[in-house]
Design a protein around this motif. Sequence first.
Motif, PDB file in Angstrom:
ATOM      1  N   PHE A 100     -16.684   7.929   1.208  1.00 55.92           N
ATOM      2  CA  PHE A 100     -15.733   7.103   0.452  1.00 55.92           C
ATOM      3  C   PHE A 100     -16.509   5.987  -0.233  1.00 55.92           C
ATOM      4  CE2 PHE A 100     -15.974   5.250   4.658  1.00 55.92           C
ATOM      5  CZ  PHE A 100     -16.072   3.886   4.412  1.00 55.92           C
ATOM      6  N   GLU A 101     -15.877   5.381  -1.251  1.00 58.92           N
ATOM      7  CA  GLU A 101     -16.531   4.309  -1.999  1.00 58.92           C
ATOM      8  C   GLU A 101     -16.167   2.919  -1.496  1.00 58.92           C
ATOM      9  OE1 GLU A 101     -15.466   5.089  -6.063  1.00 58.92           O
ATOM     10  OE2 GLU A 101     -16.675   6.919  -6.121  1.00 58.92           O
ATOM     11  N   LYS A 102     -14.905   2.740  -1.092  1.00 58.59           N
ATOM     12  CA  LYS A 102     -14.444   1.400  -0.715  1.00 58.59           C
ATOM     13  C   LYS A 102     -13.424   1.504   0.404  1.00 58.59           C
ATOM     14  CE  LYS A 102     -12.359  -2.733  -2.732  1.00 58.59           C
ATOM     15  NZ  LYS A 102     -11.763  -3.322  -3.927  1.00 58.59           N
ATOM     16  N   LEU A 103     -13.447   0.543   1.323  1.00 62.24           N
ATOM     17  CA  LEU A 103     -12.505   0.493   2.439  1.00 62.24           C
ATOM     18  C   LEU A 103     -11.652  -0.764   2.308  1.00 62.24           C
ATOM     19  CD1 LEU A 103     -13.209   1.250   6.116  1.00 62.24           C
ATOM     20  CD2 LEU A 103     -12.100  -0.886   5.529  1.00 62.24           C
ATOM     21  N   GLN A 104     -10.341  -0.598   2.394  1.00 62.11           N
ATOM     22  CA  GLN A 104      -9.414  -1.730   2.427  1.00 62.11           C
ATOM     23  C   GLN A 104      -8.669  -1.670   3.748  1.00 62.11           C
ATOM     24  OE1 GLN A 104      -6.924  -1.071  -0.993  1.00 62.11           O
ATOM     25  NE2 GLN A 104      -8.359  -2.057  -2.389  1.00 62.11           N
ATOM     26  N   ALA A 105      -8.403  -2.837   4.327  1.00 60.48           N
ATOM     27  CA  ALA A 105      -7.703  -2.872   5.614  1.00 60.48           C
ATOM     28  C   ALA A 105      -6.636  -3.952   5.586  1.00 60.48           C
ATOM     29  CB  ALA A 105      -8.687  -3.148   6.749  1.00 60.48           C
ATOM     30  N   GLY A 106      -5.562  -3.693   6.329  1.00 55.95           N
ATOM     31  CA  GLY A 106      -4.490  -4.668   6.475  1.00 55.95           C
ATOM     32  C   GLY A 106      -3.931  -4.585   7.879  1.00 55.95           C
ATOM     33  N   ASP A 107      -3.701  -5.737   8.499  1.00 60.25           N
ATOM     34  CA  ASP A 107      -3.201  -5.719   9.873  1.00 60.25           C
ATOM     35  C   ASP A 107      -1.775  -6.242  10.000  1.00 60.25           C
ATOM     36  OD1 ASP A 107      -3.618  -8.399   9.482  1.00 60.25           O
ATOM     37  OD2 ASP A 107      -4.854  -8.690  11.265  1.00 60.25           O
ATOM     38  N   GLU A 108      -1.097  -6.411   8.889  1.00 58.64           N
ATOM     39  CA  GLU A 108       0.298  -6.837   8.930  1.00 58.64           C
ATOM     40  C   GLU A 108       1.195  -5.675   8.528  1.00 58.64           C
ATOM     41  OE1 GLU A 108       0.918 -10.440   6.811  1.00 58.64           O
ATOM     42  OE2 GLU A 108      -0.433 -11.573   8.090  1.00 58.64           O
ATOM     43  N   ILE A 109       1.153  -4.635   9.335  1.00 53.96           N
ATOM     44  CA  ILE A 109       1.908  -3.425   9.068  1.00 53.96           C
ATOM     45  C   ILE A 109       2.896  -3.207  10.197  1.00 53.96           C
ATOM     46  CG2 ILE A 109       1.706  -0.905   8.823  1.00 53.96           C
ATOM     47  CD1 ILE A 109       0.526  -2.445   6.484  1.00 53.96           C
ATOM     48  N   GLY A 110       4.082  -2.782   9.840  1.00 56.23           N
ATOM     49  CA  GLY A 110       5.074  -2.402  10.836  1.00 56.23           C
ATOM     50  C   GLY A 110       5.468  -0.959  10.610  1.00 56.23           C
ATOM     51  N   LYS A 111       5.920  -0.312  11.668  1.00 57.46           N
ATOM     52  CA  LYS A 111       6.350   1.076  11.556  1.00 57.46           C
ATOM     53  C   LYS A 111       7.763   1.168  12.097  1.00 57.46           C
ATOM     54  CE  LYS A 111       4.874   4.028  14.561  1.00 57.46           C
ATOM     55  NZ  LYS A 111       4.030   4.924  15.344  1.00 57.46           N
ATOM     56  N   VAL A 112       8.646   1.773  11.314  1.00 52.50           N
ATOM     57  CA  VAL A 112      10.019   2.012  11.736  1.00 52.50           C
ATOM     58  C   VAL A 112      10.206   3.521  11.789  1.00 52.50           C
ATOM     59  CG1 VAL A 112      12.462   1.730  11.159  1.00 52.50           C
ATOM     60  CG2 VAL A 112      10.839  -0.114  10.675  1.00 52.50           C
ATOM     61  N   SER A 113      10.717   4.031  12.901  1.00 53.40           N
ATOM     62  CA  SER A 113      10.942   5.464  13.054  1.00 53.40           C
ATOM     63  C   SER A 113      12.409   5.726  13.312  1.00 53.40           C
ATOM     64  CB  SER A 113      10.122   6.023  14.218  1.00 53.40           C
ATOM     65  OG  SER A 113       8.752   5.837  13.995  1.00 53.40           O
ATOM     66  N   ILE A 114      12.960   6.675  12.583  1.00 48.03           N
ATOM     67  CA  ILE A 114      14.331   7.114  12.788  1.00 48.03           C
ATOM     68  C   ILE A 114      14.250   8.395  13.607  1.00 48.03           C
ATOM     69  CG2 ILE A 114      16.500   7.737  11.674  1.00 48.03           C
ATOM     70  CD1 ILE A 114      15.459   4.947  10.883  1.00 48.03           C
ATOM     71  N   VAL A 115      14.935   8.446  14.752  1.00 45.69           N
ATOM     72  CA  VAL A 115      14.830   9.565  15.677  1.00 45.69           C
ATOM     73  C   VAL A 115      16.192  10.230  15.814  1.00 45.69           C
ATOM     74  CG1 VAL A 115      14.254  10.236  18.042  1.00 45.69           C
ATOM     75  CG2 VAL A 115      13.034   8.354  16.950  1.00 45.69           C
ATOM     76  N   GLY A 116      16.218  11.556  15.770  1.00 44.52           N
ATOM     77  CA  GLY A 116      17.462  12.268  15.996  1.00 44.52           C
ATOM     78  C   GLY A 116      17.343  13.739  15.665  1.00 44.52           C
ATOM     79  N   ALA A 117      18.201  14.535  16.264  1.00 43.44           N
ATOM     80  CA  ALA A 117      18.180  15.979  16.051  1.00 43.44           C
ATOM     81  C   ALA A 117      18.459  16.329  14.601  1.00 43.44           C
ATOM     82  CB  ALA A 117      19.207  16.656  16.954  1.00 43.44           C
ATOM     83  N   GLY A 118      19.246  15.553  13.912  1.00 46.68           N
ATOM     84  CA  GLY A 118      19.582  15.837  12.524  1.00 46.68           C
ATOM     85  C   GLY A 118      18.461  15.579  11.545  1.00 46.68           C
ATOM     86  N   MET A 119      17.390  14.956  12.003  1.00 48.77           N
ATOM     87  CA  MET A 119      16.293  14.638  11.101  1.00 48.77           C
ATOM     88  C   MET A 119      15.629  15.902  10.558  1.00 48.77           C
ATOM     89  SD  MET A 119      16.669  11.521  11.107  1.00 48.77           S
ATOM     90  CE  MET A 119      15.312  11.031  10.127  1.00 48.77           C
ATOM     91  N   ARG A 120      15.650  16.978  11.323  1.00 47.83           N
ATOM     92  CA  ARG A 120      15.014  18.213  10.873  1.00 47.83           C
ATOM     93  C   ARG A 120      15.824  18.930   9.815  1.00 47.83           C
ATOM     94  NH1 ARG A 120      14.306  20.697  16.510  1.00 47.83           N
ATOM     95  NH2 ARG A 120      15.190  18.737  17.136  1.00 47.83           N
ATOM     96  N   SER A 121      17.149  18.824   9.874  1.00 46.06           N
ATOM     97  CA  SER A 121      17.976  19.603   8.959  1.00 46.06           C
ATOM     98  C   SER A 121      18.584  18.787   7.826  1.00 46.06           C
ATOM     99  CB  SER A 121      19.109  20.280   9.759  1.00 46.06           C
ATOM    100  OG  SER A 121      19.893  19.307  10.406  1.00 46.06           O
ATOM    101  N   HIS A 122      18.374  17.492   7.801  1.00 49.28           N
ATOM    102  CA  HIS A 122      18.937  16.649   6.738  1.00 49.28           C
ATOM    103  C   HIS A 122      17.830  15.816   6.087  1.00 49.28           C
ATOM    104  CE1 HIS A 122      22.512  17.605   9.093  1.00 49.28           C
ATOM    105  NE2 HIS A 122      23.178  17.410   7.983  1.00 49.28           N
ATOM    106  N   THR A 123      16.800  16.455   5.625  1.00 49.11           N
ATOM    107  CA  THR A 123      15.649  15.729   5.093  1.00 49.11           C
ATOM    108  C   THR A 123      15.922  15.165   3.713  1.00 49.11           C
ATOM    109  OG1 THR A 123      14.766  17.763   4.198  1.00 49.11           O
ATOM    110  CG2 THR A 123      13.999  17.116   6.390  1.00 49.11           C
ATOM    111  N   GLY A 124      15.388  13.970   3.481  1.00 46.17           N
ATOM    112  CA  GLY A 124      15.304  13.409   2.149  1.00 46.17           C
ATOM    113  C   GLY A 124      16.555  12.856   1.520  1.00 46.17           C
ATOM    114  N   ARG A 125      17.736  13.093   2.054  1.00 50.45           N
ATOM    115  CA  ARG A 125      18.951  12.657   1.362  1.00 50.45           C
ATOM    116  C   ARG A 125      19.459  11.312   1.835  1.00 50.45           C
ATOM    117  NH1 ARG A 125      20.323  18.164   2.174  1.00 50.45           N
ATOM    118  NH2 ARG A 125      21.650  17.550   3.894  1.00 50.45           N
ATOM    119  N   ARG A 126      19.137  10.907   3.031  1.00 43.53           N
ATOM    120  CA  ARG A 126      19.705   9.668   3.562  1.00 43.53           C
ATOM    121  C   ARG A 126      18.631   8.676   3.989  1.00 43.53           C
ATOM    122  NH1 ARG A 126      22.961  13.691   6.158  1.00 43.53           N
ATOM    123  NH2 ARG A 126      24.986  13.770   5.183  1.00 43.53           N
ATOM    124  N   GLY A 127      17.416   8.806   3.475  1.00 47.52           N
ATOM    125  CA  GLY A 127      16.361   7.875   3.831  1.00 47.52           C
ATOM    126  C   GLY A 127      15.779   8.157   5.204  1.00 47.52           C
TER     127      GLY A 127
END
Length: 181
Positions: free
Chosen positions: A146-173
């Motif tokens: 690689f040519e350049k590395l950028q880093a950031g430590d102010e990251i958050g992760k939000v995960s939506i969990v549920g059985a419907g996540m597999r069959s309802h992709t992309g339409r409701r965020g």
Amino acid sequence: MPDARKLAMVSFEEMLEMAASGAGVLQLRSVEYARNHGVRIHCRSSFDEEPGTVVVAEAETMEQPLITAVTHSTSEARLTLLGVPDELGAAARIFAALADANINVDMIVQNEPTTAGGKAEISFTVPREDLRTARTALEPLAGDAFEKLQAGDEIGKVSIVGAGMRSHTGRRGEGVRRARR
């Protein structure tokens, strides 16, 4: 979280995803063992005698809502590698160096070059406490993988969990979203 509420029942798969994405209730490996051996888990509070959450096979939770839980983690860091050659094995060298340093990589996004001979970008997240070690592991690859590395430590992760996540992709965020704190 003040609006959090107890769930009466969740599937092993949902609990595995919650454990992996920072819910902090059950150990990931214990849920894997229970699932693999068909052992129900009854997760209860040690402060009262109230019933807890039962973790069961997915077939037993089929009538559950599309979204079971929302989890978050604020202990993430992001590394972005710019100018990654568009050649076989380039990403493998990068992730092998991180594996050799025992860095757990969570989310990976690679943008492919848009022009012939162009360079790609790879972004990924690591635990915040591993950011310095990850940078040190990648430094010897600078200029080659690689040519350049950028880093950031102010990251958050939000995960939506549920059985419907597999069959309802992309339409409701649905899916995993990143947000700056």
